[in-house]
Scaffold this motif. Structure first.
Motif, short mmCIF file in Angstrom:
data_model
loop_
_atom_site.label_atom_id
_atom_site.label_comp_id
_atom_site.label_asym_id
_atom_site.label_seq_id
_atom_site.Cartn_x
_atom_site.Cartn_y
_atom_site.Cartn_z
N ILE A 47 -13.34 1.87 -1.59
CA ILE A 47 -12.21 2.45 -2.32
C ILE A 47 -12.69 3.68 -3.09
CG2 ILE A 47 -10.46 2.09 -4.11
CD1 ILE A 47 -10.57 -0.91 -3.45
N GLY A 85 0.24 9.41 -5.82
CA GLY A 85 -0.81 8.62 -5.18
C GLY A 85 -1.04 7.28 -5.84
N VAL A 86 -1.07 7.24 -7.19
CA VAL A 86 -1.37 5.97 -7.85
C VAL A 86 -0.22 4.98 -7.71
CG1 VAL A 86 -3.00 6.99 -9.48
CG2 VAL A 86 -0.59 6.80 -10.13
N ARG A 89 -0.49 3.55 -3.87
CA ARG A 89 -1.57 2.64 -3.51
C ARG A 89 -1.36 1.20 -3.97
NH1 ARG A 89 -6.78 4.58 -7.15
NH2 ARG A 89 -6.02 3.92 -9.20
N VAL A 96 -2.35 1.18 2.69
CA VAL A 96 -1.73 1.99 1.64
C VAL A 96 -2.61 2.06 0.40
CG1 VAL A 96 0.66 1.74 2.40
CG2 VAL A 96 -0.33 0.03 0.87
N LEU A 97 -3.44 1.04 0.19
CA LEU A 97 -4.39 1.09 -0.92
C LEU A 97 -5.33 2.28 -0.74
CD1 LEU A 97 -5.95 -0.07 -3.38
CD2 LEU A 97 -7.18 -1.55 -1.76
N TYR A 98 -5.87 2.42 0.47
CA TYR A 98 -6.77 3.53 0.74
C TYR A 98 -6.01 4.86 0.80
CZ TYR A 98 -10.47 0.17 1.82
OH TYR A 98 -11.41 -0.82 1.74
N LEU A 99 -4.81 4.85 1.37
CA LEU A 99 -4.02 6.08 1.50
C LEU A 99 -3.61 6.63 0.14
CD1 LEU A 99 -2.58 8.15 3.27
CD2 LEU A 99 -0.60 6.60 3.36
N GLY A 100 -3.10 5.74 -0.72
CA GLY A 100 -2.70 6.19 -2.06
C GLY A 100 -3.89 6.67 -2.87
N SER A 101 -5.02 5.95 -2.73
CA SER A 101 -6.25 6.37 -3.42
C SER A 101 -6.69 7.75 -2.94
CB SER A 101 -7.37 5.35 -3.18
OG SER A 101 -7.04 4.10 -3.74
N ARG A 161 -1.69 -4.47 -9.56
CA ARG A 161 -0.76 -3.47 -9.03
C ARG A 161 0.08 -2.84 -10.14
NH1 ARG A 161 -0.72 -4.28 -3.41
NH2 ARG A 161 -1.54 -6.33 -2.81
N SER A 164 -2.13 -0.67 -12.41
CA SER A 164 -2.53 0.57 -11.75
C SER A 164 -1.37 1.57 -11.68
CB SER A 164 -3.03 0.27 -10.33
OG SER A 164 -4.21 -0.51 -10.37
#
Length: 390
Positions: A47, A85-86, A89, A96-101, A161, A164
């Motif tokens: 991440i 982005g935050v 993710r 989507v965790l990786y994409l938003g990050s 979630r 964040s």
């Protein structure tokens, strides 16, 4: 100070505060994220690695955007993309965790590169002071986020979630404060000579790039894994998070003071070497006696890492003569540097996985710090970017 100047400074500081929470806020929640999403230690480290890779790969967008829409509008766009982005993710699933990050990190990459140019553009007579303010705000953002995510989680009852997603709020507030600067800026404010060729041909650039990359690698390793190291050493999650916050808190004061002092001298070598030695001592403390006076190791580590980061950015701002060249040097040093740094958290996680402990990864970190000291020696020497044979 006029109202316009006050809004400028407040917007600048709040923008800088948003340059680390999207990354630093992951670390105290990493165990919970890995358990919820089903990630291995290497996957958890990835991440941070994904984000740091983006800091390197997408940094060169900043000079292109600055030439087209201006530095101030580039900064505003970055803040809005961080917020997007935050939020993205925290949706369900690892992709989507990786994409938003990654999206948040792309925005941070652009802002990282733009900020030294913003300092040179808006505060040309106070580069030392405002570099210190900027770096202190960056570190302060990391400190606040790493310290508060667990308490906020407990007080609100949110899971990782929900906590964040709250990181979008300060980014939106910063965008609101910076909006007057963006509205006043002329399009193409950075149009003019393109200094990349000169920057790339200078040895000074590559000394600074090595310093930036190596100090970032050792910083992001600790940012990603320090709470986990202390958890496995037997400390509870909140104390592990507080220790990370302590080292970040120490960096706030260090980052403010060191550029003011170092910028008064032609050579920054004594400061760069001193900062590297302190970082070595902090790593040794975590390696040899992690639970023996851990607060002391965090203070030493914080002074060393905070000074190293501040000095790297100060040198980027001092060597060139104008904002355009500063932005170009910043793009090269931070882009290549963060690609180097991105290897740290992933390799640390991998070494932990294959060795079964933290001794091997921490010894590898000490080897990187030796290389950082060498790079700092050359980067800190007096020089003017663009002179022959540099």
């Amino acid at each position: 100070m006029s109202l316009r100047s006050a809004v400028l400074v407040a917007g600048f500081v709040l923008a800088a505060l948003n340059l680390r929470p999207a990354i630093a806020g992951v670390s105290p929640l990493l165990d919970e994220i890995m358990n919820d999403v089903g990630l291995s230690p290497a996957g958890g480290g990835a991440i941070t690695t994904v984000m740091v890779v983006c800091l390197g790969v997408f940094g060169p967008l900043a000079p292109l955007l600055a030439r087209r829409i201006g530095l101030d509008r580039t900064l505003l766009a970055g803040l809005l993309v961080i917020a997007t982005g935050v939020v993205l993710r925290v949706l369900d699933g690892a992709p989507v965790l990786y994409l938003g990050s990654a999206l948040a990190a792309i925005a941070i990459a652009v802002m990282n590169v733009a900020m030294p140019g913003v300092v040179k553009q808006h505060f040309p007579a106070k580069v030392n002071l405002m570099t210190g303010v900027y770096v202190s705000a960056v570190v302060g953002g990391a400190t606040i986020s790493s310290a508060l995510v667990i308490p906020i989680e407990r007080v609100t009852g949110y899971d990782w979630r929900g906590v964040s997603a709250l990181l979008a709020v300060p980014a939106l507030l910063a965008a609101l404060l910076w909006l007057p600067q963006a509205l006043r800026e002329r399009e193409g404010a950075q149009n003019g000579p393109r200094p990349f060729g000169m920057v790339l041909r200078s040895r000074v650039t590559w000394y600074i790039t090595a310093l930036m990359g190596l100090q970032s690698l050792t910083f992001y390793v600790m940012l990603a894994w320090l709470p986990t190291i202390y958890l496995e050493a037997g400390l509870p999650a909140d104390q592990a998070g507080y220790l990370l916050s302590l080292t970040n808190l120490v960096q706030v004061g260090t980052s403010l003071a060191v550029p003011v002092l170092a910028g008064r001298r032609a050579s920054q070598v004594p400061y760069v070497v001193g900062a590297g030695v302190l970082t070595v001592l902090g790593y040794l403390g975590v390696l040899l006696a992690p639970t023996t006076v851990p607060w002391l190791w965090m203070i030493v580590l914080g002074v060393g890492q905070g000074a190293s980061f501040a000095l790297a950015l100060l040198i980027i701002a001092l060597r060139p003569a104008d904002p355009t060249t500063v932005t170009a040097l910043s793009a090269v040093a931070q882009s290549v540097g963060y690609v180097i740094a991105a290897l740290g958290p992933l390799l640390f996680g991998f070494l932990r996985q294959v060795s079964g402990g933290w001794s091997v990864p921490l010894m590898a970190g000490l080897g990187v710090l030796v290389a950082q000291l060498v790079a700092g020696w050359f980067a800190g020497r007096p020089a003017t970017l663009g002179k022959p044979n540099l």
